[in-house]
Design an enzyme around this catalytic site. Structure first.
Site, PDB file in Angstrom:
ATOM      1  N   LYS A  62       5.162   2.439  -2.984  1.00  0.00           N
ATOM      2  CA  LYS A  62       5.023   3.850  -3.356  1.00  0.00           C
ATOM      3  C   LYS A  62       5.199   3.969  -4.854  1.00  0.00           C
ATOM      4  O   LYS A  62       5.821   3.102  -5.480  1.00  0.00           O
ATOM      5  CB  LYS A  62       6.087   4.700  -2.641  1.00  0.00           C
ATOM      6  CG  LYS A  62       5.683   6.141  -2.449  1.00  0.00           C
ATOM      7  CD  LYS A  62       4.724   6.300  -1.289  1.00  0.00           C
ATOM      8  CE  LYS A  62       4.336   7.728  -1.061  1.00  0.00           C
ATOM      9  NZ  LYS A  62       3.563   7.877   0.200  1.00  0.00           N
ATOM     10  N   ASN A 102      -4.171  20.477   3.826  1.00  0.00           N
ATOM     11  CA  ASN A 102      -5.142  19.505   4.338  1.00  0.00           C
ATOM     12  C   ASN A 102      -4.839  19.132   5.796  1.00  0.00           C
ATOM     13  O   ASN A 102      -5.672  19.287   6.682  1.00  0.00           O
ATOM     14  CB  ASN A 102      -5.102  18.280   3.410  1.00  0.00           C
ATOM     15  CG  ASN A 102      -5.988  17.163   3.897  1.00  0.00           C
ATOM     16  OD1 ASN A 102      -5.896  16.748   5.041  1.00  0.00           O
ATOM     17  ND2 ASN A 102      -6.864  16.675   3.045  1.00  0.00           N
ATOM     18  N   LYS A 162       0.850  -1.198   0.000  1.00  0.00           N
ATOM     19  CA  LYS A 162       0.000   0.000   0.000  1.00  0.00           C
ATOM     20  C   LYS A 162       0.873   1.230   0.000  1.00  0.00           C
ATOM     21  O   LYS A 162       1.857   1.299   0.741  1.00  0.00           O
ATOM     22  CB  LYS A 162      -0.838  -0.030   1.294  1.00  0.00           C
ATOM     23  CG  LYS A 162      -1.828   1.076   1.430  1.00  0.00           C
ATOM     24  CD  LYS A 162      -3.183   0.659   0.902  1.00  0.00           C
ATOM     25  CE  LYS A 162      -4.149   1.791   0.770  1.00  0.00           C
ATOM     26  NZ  LYS A 162      -4.009   2.568  -0.453  1.00  0.00           N
ATOM     27  N   THR A 189      -5.735  12.154   8.316  1.00  0.00           N
ATOM     28  CA  THR A 189      -4.350  12.343   8.765  1.00  0.00           C
ATOM     29  C   THR A 189      -4.291  13.408   9.864  1.00  0.00           C
ATOM     30  O   THR A 189      -3.620  13.218  10.888  1.00  0.00           O
ATOM     31  CB  THR A 189      -3.435  12.701   7.578  1.00  0.00           C
ATOM     32  OG1 THR A 189      -3.652  11.724   6.559  1.00  0.00           O
ATOM     33  CG2 THR A 189      -1.984  12.691   7.961  1.00  0.00           C
ATOM     34  N   LYS A 232       4.964   1.988   8.587  1.00  0.00           N
ATOM     35  CA  LYS A 232       3.753   2.683   9.046  1.00  0.00           C
ATOM     36  C   LYS A 232       2.611   1.668   9.196  1.00  0.00           C
ATOM     37  O   LYS A 232       1.898   1.661  10.199  1.00  0.00           O
ATOM     38  CB  LYS A 232       3.378   3.759   8.017  1.00  0.00           C
ATOM     39  CG  LYS A 232       2.539   4.860   8.571  1.00  0.00           C
ATOM     40  CD  LYS A 232       2.267   5.935   7.525  1.00  0.00           C
ATOM     41  CE  LYS A 232       3.446   6.840   7.267  1.00  0.00           C
ATOM     42  NZ  LYS A 232       3.096   8.004   6.432  1.00  0.00           N
ATOM     43  N   SER A 282      -7.588   4.739   4.762  1.00  0.00           N
ATOM     44  CA  SER A 282      -7.496   4.119   3.428  1.00  0.00           C
ATOM     45  C   SER A 282      -7.790   2.617   3.535  1.00  0.00           C
ATOM     46  O   SER A 282      -8.469   2.035   2.689  1.00  0.00           O
ATOM     47  CB  SER A 282      -6.093   4.287   2.847  1.00  0.00           C
ATOM     48  OG  SER A 282      -6.003   5.481   2.119  1.00  0.00           O
TER      49      SER A 282
HETATM   50  P1  NAD Z   1      -1.088  19.991   1.219  1.00  0.00           P
HETATM   51  O1  NAD Z   1      -0.530  20.113  -0.154  1.00  0.00           O
HETATM   52  O2  NAD Z   1      -2.573  20.030   1.411  1.00  0.00           O
HETATM   53  O3  NAD Z   1      -0.486  21.172   2.152  1.00  0.00           O
HETATM   54  C1  NAD Z   1       0.876  21.434   2.246  1.00  0.00           C
HETATM   55  C2  NAD Z   1       1.043  22.781   2.948  1.00  0.00           C
HETATM   56  O4  NAD Z   1       2.424  23.035   3.106  1.00  0.00           O
HETATM   57  C3  NAD Z   1       0.477  23.956   2.177  1.00  0.00           C
HETATM   58  O5  NAD Z   1      -0.135  24.848   3.073  1.00  0.00           O
HETATM   59  C4  NAD Z   1       1.723  24.612   1.583  1.00  0.00           C
HETATM   60  O6  NAD Z   1       1.551  26.015   1.366  1.00  0.00           O
HETATM   61  C5  NAD Z   1       2.692  24.363   2.699  1.00  0.00           C
HETATM   62  N1  NAD Z   1       4.081  24.495   2.261  1.00  0.00           N
HETATM   63  C6  NAD Z   1       4.640  24.151   1.094  1.00  0.00           C
HETATM   64  N2  NAD Z   1       5.940  24.526   1.096  1.00  0.00           N
HETATM   65  C7  NAD Z   1       6.188  25.051   2.299  1.00  0.00           C
HETATM   66  C8  NAD Z   1       7.337  25.617   2.922  1.00  0.00           C
HETATM   67  N3  NAD Z   1       8.506  25.697   2.270  1.00  0.00           N
HETATM   68  N4  NAD Z   1       7.216  26.046   4.193  1.00  0.00           N
HETATM   69  C9  NAD Z   1       6.040  25.988   4.853  1.00  0.00           C
HETATM   70  N5  NAD Z   1       4.933  25.487   4.319  1.00  0.00           N
HETATM   71  C10 NAD Z   1       5.011  25.040   3.058  1.00  0.00           C
HETATM   72  O7  NAD Z   1      -0.449  18.673   1.824  1.00  0.00           O
HETATM   73  P2  NAD Z   1      -0.946  17.824   3.081  1.00  0.00           P
HETATM   74  O8  NAD Z   1      -1.826  16.735   2.592  1.00  0.00           O
HETATM   75  O9  NAD Z   1      -1.426  18.741   4.134  1.00  0.00           O
HETATM   76  O10 NAD Z   1       0.422  17.124   3.495  1.00  0.00           O
HETATM   77  C11 NAD Z   1       1.409  17.797   4.259  1.00  0.00           C
HETATM   78  C12 NAD Z   1       2.473  16.802   4.665  1.00  0.00           C
HETATM   79  O11 NAD Z   1       1.866  15.708   5.331  1.00  0.00           O
HETATM   80  C13 NAD Z   1       3.291  16.172   3.525  1.00  0.00           C
HETATM   81  O12 NAD Z   1       4.592  15.926   4.018  1.00  0.00           O
HETATM   82  C14 NAD Z   1       2.614  14.844   3.300  1.00  0.00           C
HETATM   83  O13 NAD Z   1       3.497  13.883   2.732  1.00  0.00           O
HETATM   84  C15 NAD Z   1       2.255  14.488   4.717  1.00  0.00           C
HETATM   85  N6  NAD Z   1       1.167  13.513   4.800  1.00  0.00           N
HETATM   86  C16 NAD Z   1      -0.076  13.825   4.343  1.00  0.00           C
HETATM   87  C17 NAD Z   1      -1.059  12.845   4.416  1.00  0.00           C
HETATM   88  C18 NAD Z   1      -2.466  13.139   3.966  1.00  0.00           C
HETATM   89  O14 NAD Z   1      -3.292  12.215   3.998  1.00  0.00           O
HETATM   90  N7  NAD Z   1      -2.796  14.373   3.595  1.00  0.00           N
HETATM   91  C19 NAD Z   1      -0.773  11.576   4.933  1.00  0.00           C
HETATM   92  C20 NAD Z   1       0.512  11.303   5.421  1.00  0.00           C
HETATM   93  C21 NAD Z   1       1.479  12.289   5.338  1.00  0.00           C
END
Ligand code: NAD
Length: 431
Positions: free
Chosen positions: A104, A219, A68, A188, A92, A356
């Site tokens: 991945k 998000n 996954k 998340t 994880k 998921s």
């Molecule tokens: P997203 O794209 O919705 O939001 C990312 C945020 O980070 C945005 O607000 C963006 O403006 C900000 N950002 C980008 N560059 C930046 C910087 N240099 N400094 C500060 N902020 C910055 O993504 P998300 O889904 O919220 O995911 C965020 C993190 O969480 C990622 O590392 C992702 O891999 C991890 N993650 C997300 C999920 C999920 O289900 N959404 C699950 C596991 C891990």
């Protein structure tokens, strides 16, 4: 010398193995990816020209179940990065006790430069290339950086067309009308929130006394901020890629979310209904946010933001990793020496893969749960696994990341060894 993210990732294994119940041979097996696929995806562009994109899908380990992991669309995607991300997914899923291995995928592309139709052709083309590698009982993709529910919908449709069978369980994170799960979008953020609630119970603090800084307001950042704010936590700093804002008295989070989603900017505002007014707040950089004197720091944006260079300047006694890999190689030891407790990504942000899994279960059974049911199941699972990891940390006097790897290695070791081991076969031969 160029560093390898995958080589860095596997260094956690030897550190955790001394506390884990796993044979050396089983450990060795986890240092390699099971299968790696590189594909080229030709796409007809809107102007009639043809472009060819490179993509990867990697399955790290499938001992505990089908693999996954998400599919990322990003110009910096590389085989090394996809291998490291697939490795983290194995761990994880094992930490959470979900019956999956890790995988991945990624395509080297900047999706912001594609039209909606080009993006759809690329998404469908990628599935055509990897169709024999994935499947509802072999390898199940999901969204990741710059891919979303709409793209998952196209991919599921393409797979279903090729195999001539409606197959929603081949991919998760789909739109709700195509078999997506309620509660997946916020899962998340909720998972991160449940980890903080467990810390609150253990350490007996009052939310109103605690200040929080969140880097990244997408998000994940928005959902965790909203839930903590509701409970009375003071969110004093937030940021996005443009920079951040700080207010000692804390922000009205629902108003800021409203404005951010409307104007795409993080601004200090107060809203009454739909009328929002900009209020005073200090502007800060993303680097300054990390070093604020707050109680809880939540990196929720990018990897590698806390490094050997700034780890000694971090003041928050608690860091909860929302993003994947926000603490870079070498920084962990500095934080541990300073008694900063880090709730690691493979536990803290596992709410997404957990829901998921619930989506996949619902797709396979054809029976769909209501949102309260999803939240309750997620809360129970996060709370149990948080406590399992916390107890291992206390038992072995190690940091919480090492404890999470120990927990995962125990489960992986049991599964690998149940398939037969050197000792098992030697005994049989000698008998
Ligand atoms: P997203 O794209 O919705 O939001 C990312 C945020 O980070 C945005 O607000 C963006 O403006 C900000 N950002 C980008 N560059 C930046 C910087 N240099 N400094 C500060 N902020 C910055 O993504 P998300 O889904 O919220 O995911 C965020 C993190 O969480 C990622 O590392 C992702 O891999 C991890 N993650 C997300 C999920 C999920 O289900 N959404 C699950 C596991 C891990």
């Amino acid at each position: 010398m160029p560093t390898s993210l995958f080589k860095d990732a596997i260094t956690h294994l030897d550190k955790a193995a001394k506390f884990a119940d796993i044979e050396a041979e089983s450990l060795e097996r986890l240092k390699y990816c099971r299968a790696t696929l590189e594909v080229s995806v030709p796409v007809r562009m809107d102007d009639g020209s043809l472009r060819v994109f490179t993509g990867y899908r990697v399955r790290h380990d499938d001992t505990r179940g089908p693999t996954k992991g998400g599919i990322r669309f990003h110009p910096n995607v590389s085989l090394d990065e996809v291998k490291a991300l697939s490795f983290w997914m194995t761990f994880k899923c094992a930490v959470m006790g979900i019956p999956y291995g890790g995988a991945k995928g990624g395509v080297m592309v900047d999706p912001k430069h594609l039209s909606r139709l080009e993006l759809e052709r690329l998404s469908r083309g990628f599935i055509e290339q990897i169709v024999d590698f994935i499947g509802p009982d072999t390898d199940i993709p999901a969204p990741d950086v710059y891919t979303n529910a709409m793209i998952m919908g196209w991919m599921m449709d393409e797979y279903s067309k090729i195999v001539r069978q409606y197959t929603p369980a081949v991919i998760t994170g789909k739109p709700i009308p195509l078999g997506g799960s309620l509660g997946r979008n916020e899962a998340t953020g909720r998972g991160v929130y449940y980890c903080i609630k467990e810390l609150e119970k253990k350490l007996g603090w009052t939310p109103e006394d605690k200040t929080v800084a969140i880097q990244g307001f997408g998000n994940l950042g928005q959902h965790v901020a909203a839930l903590l704010h509701q409970d009375g936590y003071r969110i004093v700093a937030i940021s996005d890629s443009q920079g951040g804002i700080y207010s000692d008295s804390g922000f009205d989070i629902p108003s800021i979310i409203h404005t951010k989603n409307d104007t795409k900017r993080v601004r200090a505002v107060y809203c009454e209904g739909t009328v929002c007014e900009v209020v005073e707040a200090k502007q800060i950089t993303n680097e300054e946010l990390l070093e604020l004197d707050v109680d809880i720091l939540i990196p929720a944006a990018l990897e590698d933001v806390i490094t050997k260079d700034n780890a000694s300047h971090i003041k928050a006694p608690y860091i909860v990793e929302g993003a994947n890999g926000p603490i870079g190689h070498g920084a962990d030891d500095i934080l541990a020496k300073r008694d900063i407790l880090v709730v690691p990504d493979i536990l803290a942000n596992a709410g997404g893969v957990t829901v998921s899994y619930y989506e996949w279960v619902q797709n396979k059974s054809g029976y769909y749960w209501d949102v309260d049911d999803i939240h309750k199941r997620l809360e129970k699972r996060m709370s149990e696994e948080f406590n399992n990891v916390y107890n291992l940390m206390e038992q072995h006097h190690c940091d919480m990341r090492t404890a999470a790897y120990v927990h995962a290695l125990n489960r992986l070791g049991q599964a690998i060894e149940a398939q037969g081991t050197h000792t098992f076969f030697s005994e049989e031969v000698l008998a």
